[in-house]
Motif scaffolding. Structure first.
Motif, short mmCIF file in Angstrom:
data_model
loop_
_atom_site.label_atom_id
_atom_site.label_comp_id
_atom_site.label_asym_id
_atom_site.label_seq_id
_atom_site.Cartn_x
_atom_site.Cartn_y
_atom_site.Cartn_z
N ILE A 68 0.89 -1.17 0.00
CA ILE A 68 0.00 0.00 0.00
C ILE A 68 0.93 1.21 0.00
CG2 ILE A 68 -1.77 1.27 1.26
CD1 ILE A 68 -2.55 -1.41 2.58
N SER A 69 0.97 1.93 -1.10
CA SER A 69 1.89 3.06 -1.24
C SER A 69 1.13 4.37 -1.41
CB SER A 69 2.84 2.84 -2.42
OG SER A 69 2.11 2.79 -3.64
N ASP A 70 1.88 5.47 -1.49
CA ASP A 70 1.29 6.79 -1.73
C ASP A 70 0.22 7.15 -0.71
OD1 ASP A 70 2.41 7.66 -4.60
OD2 ASP A 70 2.01 5.52 -4.64
N GLY A 71 0.43 6.72 0.54
CA GLY A 71 -0.54 7.03 1.59
C GLY A 71 -1.88 6.37 1.41
N GLY A 72 -1.90 5.22 0.71
CA GLY A 72 -3.14 4.47 0.52
C GLY A 72 -3.76 4.62 -0.85
N ALA A 73 -3.15 5.42 -1.73
CA ALA A 73 -3.76 5.69 -3.04
C ALA A 73 -3.46 4.63 -4.09
CB ALA A 73 -3.30 7.06 -3.55
N ASN A 187 -6.18 6.57 2.27
CA ASN A 187 -5.30 6.60 3.44
C ASN A 187 -4.92 5.15 3.76
OD1 ASN A 187 -7.40 5.54 5.34
ND2 ASN A 187 -8.35 7.54 4.92
N LYS A 188 -4.06 4.98 4.72
CA LYS A 188 -3.57 3.62 4.99
C LYS A 188 -4.69 2.68 5.44
CE LYS A 188 1.18 4.92 6.22
NZ LYS A 188 2.25 4.80 7.24
N ILE A 189 -5.58 3.17 6.29
CA ILE A 189 -6.61 2.27 6.82
C ILE A 189 -7.60 1.86 5.74
CG2 ILE A 189 -8.06 4.14 7.72
CD1 ILE A 189 -7.59 0.58 9.13
N THR A 190 -7.99 2.79 4.84
CA THR A 190 -8.90 2.37 3.77
C THR A 190 -8.21 1.40 2.83
OG1 THR A 190 -8.33 4.32 2.42
CG2 THR A 190 -10.26 4.50 3.86
N TYR A 198 -10.63 -7.83 -0.29
CA TYR A 198 -10.10 -8.50 -1.49
C TYR A 198 -9.57 -9.90 -1.15
CZ TYR A 198 -7.04 -9.03 -5.63
OH TYR A 198 -6.42 -9.47 -6.77
N TRP A 199 -8.95 -10.02 0.02
CA TRP A 199 -8.40 -11.31 0.45
C TRP A 199 -9.42 -12.18 1.19
CZ3 TRP A 199 -3.27 -8.88 2.64
CH2 TRP A 199 -2.35 -8.70 1.60
N GLY A 200 -10.58 -11.66 1.47
CA GLY A 200 -11.61 -12.44 2.15
C GLY A 200 -11.36 -12.63 3.63
N MET A 201 -10.86 -11.60 4.29
CA MET A 201 -10.65 -11.66 5.75
C MET A 201 -11.19 -10.38 6.36
SD MET A 201 -6.51 -10.97 6.12
CE MET A 201 -6.06 -12.29 5.02
N ASP A 202 -11.30 -10.36 7.69
CA ASP A 202 -11.76 -9.13 8.32
C ASP A 202 -10.63 -8.46 9.08
OD1 ASP A 202 -13.54 -11.26 10.56
OD2 ASP A 202 -11.65 -10.23 11.01
N MET A 203 -10.89 -7.25 9.51
CA MET A 203 -9.84 -6.45 10.16
C MET A 203 -9.33 -7.09 11.45
SD MET A 203 -8.91 -3.75 8.48
CE MET A 203 -8.14 -2.81 9.80
N GLU A 204 -10.15 -7.90 12.10
CA GLU A 204 -9.72 -8.57 13.33
C GLU A 204 -8.60 -9.57 13.07
OE1 GLU A 204 -10.60 -8.26 16.72
OE2 GLU A 204 -11.20 -6.35 15.85
N GLU A 205 -8.41 -9.93 11.82
CA GLU A 205 -7.37 -10.90 11.46
C GLU A 205 -6.10 -10.21 10.96
OE1 GLU A 205 -9.88 -14.75 10.01
OE2 GLU A 205 -10.11 -12.94 8.77
N THR A 206 -5.90 -8.95 11.36
CA THR A 206 -4.71 -8.21 10.95
C THR A 206 -3.90 -7.76 12.16
OG1 THR A 206 -5.80 -6.03 10.97
CG2 THR A 206 -5.93 -7.32 8.92
N MET A 207 -2.63 -7.53 11.90
CA MET A 207 -1.73 -6.93 12.90
C MET A 207 -0.95 -5.84 12.17
SD MET A 207 0.96 -8.91 15.40
CE MET A 207 1.73 -8.09 16.80
N ALA A 208 -0.90 -4.64 12.75
CA ALA A 208 -0.28 -3.50 12.09
C ALA A 208 0.73 -2.83 13.00
CB ALA A 208 -1.34 -2.50 11.65
N PHE A 209 1.87 -2.45 12.42
CA PHE A 209 2.95 -1.78 13.14
C PHE A 209 3.16 -0.39 12.54
CE2 PHE A 209 3.78 -6.23 13.77
CZ PHE A 209 4.41 -6.35 15.01
N GLY A 210 3.26 0.64 13.41
CA GLY A 210 3.51 1.98 12.92
C GLY A 210 4.12 2.86 13.99
N ASP A 211 4.54 4.06 13.56
CA ASP A 211 5.18 4.97 14.52
C ASP A 211 4.71 6.40 14.42
OD1 ASP A 211 7.86 6.68 13.14
OD2 ASP A 211 6.67 5.31 11.95
N GLY A 212 4.06 6.80 13.31
CA GLY A 212 3.74 8.20 13.09
C GLY A 212 2.27 8.52 13.20
N GLU A 217 -4.75 5.57 12.76
CA GLU A 217 -6.00 4.86 12.45
C GLU A 217 -5.77 3.39 12.16
OE1 GLU A 217 -9.24 5.68 12.70
OE2 GLU A 217 -8.40 7.41 13.74
N MET A 218 -4.67 3.06 11.45
CA MET A 218 -4.46 1.64 11.16
C MET A 218 -4.08 0.88 12.43
SD MET A 218 -0.92 0.99 9.05
CE MET A 218 0.71 1.11 9.82
#
Length: 266
Positions: A68-73, A187-190, A198-212, A217-218
């Motif tokens: 996911i690049s360009d801030g989600g675009a 944006n990143k979360i969208t 697209y992958w057939g999963m829900d958000m509860e099945e994700t893990m996200a790492f960030g600092d800024g 939101e993600m």
């Protein structure tokens, strides 16, 4: 909370350490082990694709399940673009006209390029090179260009107000001296939400790492949201976990602690 199936990693300050201009070796190894175990590994960054070309070969060649690049675009799956949210040509026309009239430089990204709209001050080039180890070419925006992300070097508050008013179908991320512009739905979360569908999963099945602040939101929406120890306070406030700092191998340590990697990430 469900077991994660997909892992999303911000780059700068999370995976990519600017002091060494490299992805942390422990993080790269963690990505390899996660994929070996059958998890999806994805990047979520404000960088455009061109700004990733100077990574070392092993990182450039890593087979991310998605970027996911360009801030989600722009979203790519194994190198193929599968989703795009360009800034409207109407907004880009306004942007070009206003900035040309007021001699305001902006950097804009396309799928394969990264450009300054006009020659700019050396200090802007120096900051850009310090961050990304490259400097965009100078090329005026043309109507046929499909633009995904703009960085506006806005000189004063009035220009900022004028530009934001004229770009009504856009979203803005304020980096103090620079205003980042994308389509209002990008944006990143969208981007992560779109990929999950697209992958057939829900958000509860994700893990996200960030600092800024653009990761808040993600981190908040992911099944397990992780803020880096070197991250912004607002990231830590919404995170499920706060790991060690990037230079302390925070990502790999936490994945081992959660027994997702055990001791395989070395």
């Amino acid at each position: 909370m469900k077991q994660p199936k997909a892992f999303f990693f911000d780059l700068d300050g999370t995976s990519y350490y600017h002091k060494y201009h490299d992805v942390m070796p422990s993080t790269l190894q963690a990505w390899k082990v996660l994929q070996k175990k059958g998890y999806r590994v994805a990047i979520a960054t404000s960088r455009c694709l061109k700004e990733m070309e100077n990574f070392r070969k092993e990182v450039r060649a890593f087979p991310f399940d998605a970027v996911i690049s360009d801030g989600g675009a722009l979203i790519s799956e194994r190198g193929k673009v599968i989703h795009r949210l360009p800034i409207s040509r109407q907004s880009m026309h306004f942007l070009q006209e206003y900035c040309a009239e007021h001699e305001i430089v902006f950097r804009y990204s396309t799928q394969n390029g990264d450009y300054f709209s006009m020659p700019c001050a050396q200090e802007i080039k120096a900051v850009y090179f310090k961050l990304y180890l490259n400097v965009p070419q100078v090329k005026a925006y043309a109507q046929e260009d499909e633009v995904y992300n703009v960085l506006l070097y806005v000189p004063d508050e009035q220009a900022r107000k004028d530009l934001m008013a004229g770009l009504a179908d856009c979203a803005f991320t304020d980096h103090k001296s620079v205003l980042e512009v994308t389509d209002q739905k990008a944006n990143k979360i969208t981007g992560i939400e779109w990929l999950c569908a697209y992958w057939g999963m829900d958000m509860e099945e994700t893990m996200a790492f960030g600092d800024g602040f653009n990761d808040v939101e993600m981190i908040k929406r992911a099944g397990i949201g992780v803020a880096m120890g070197n991250g912004e306070a607002n990231c830590k406030e919404v995170a499920d976990r706060v790991c060690d700092r990037i230079e302390q191998d925070g990502i790999a340590k936490l994945l081992k602690e959660l027994e997702i990697l055990a001791d395989e990430a070395g």
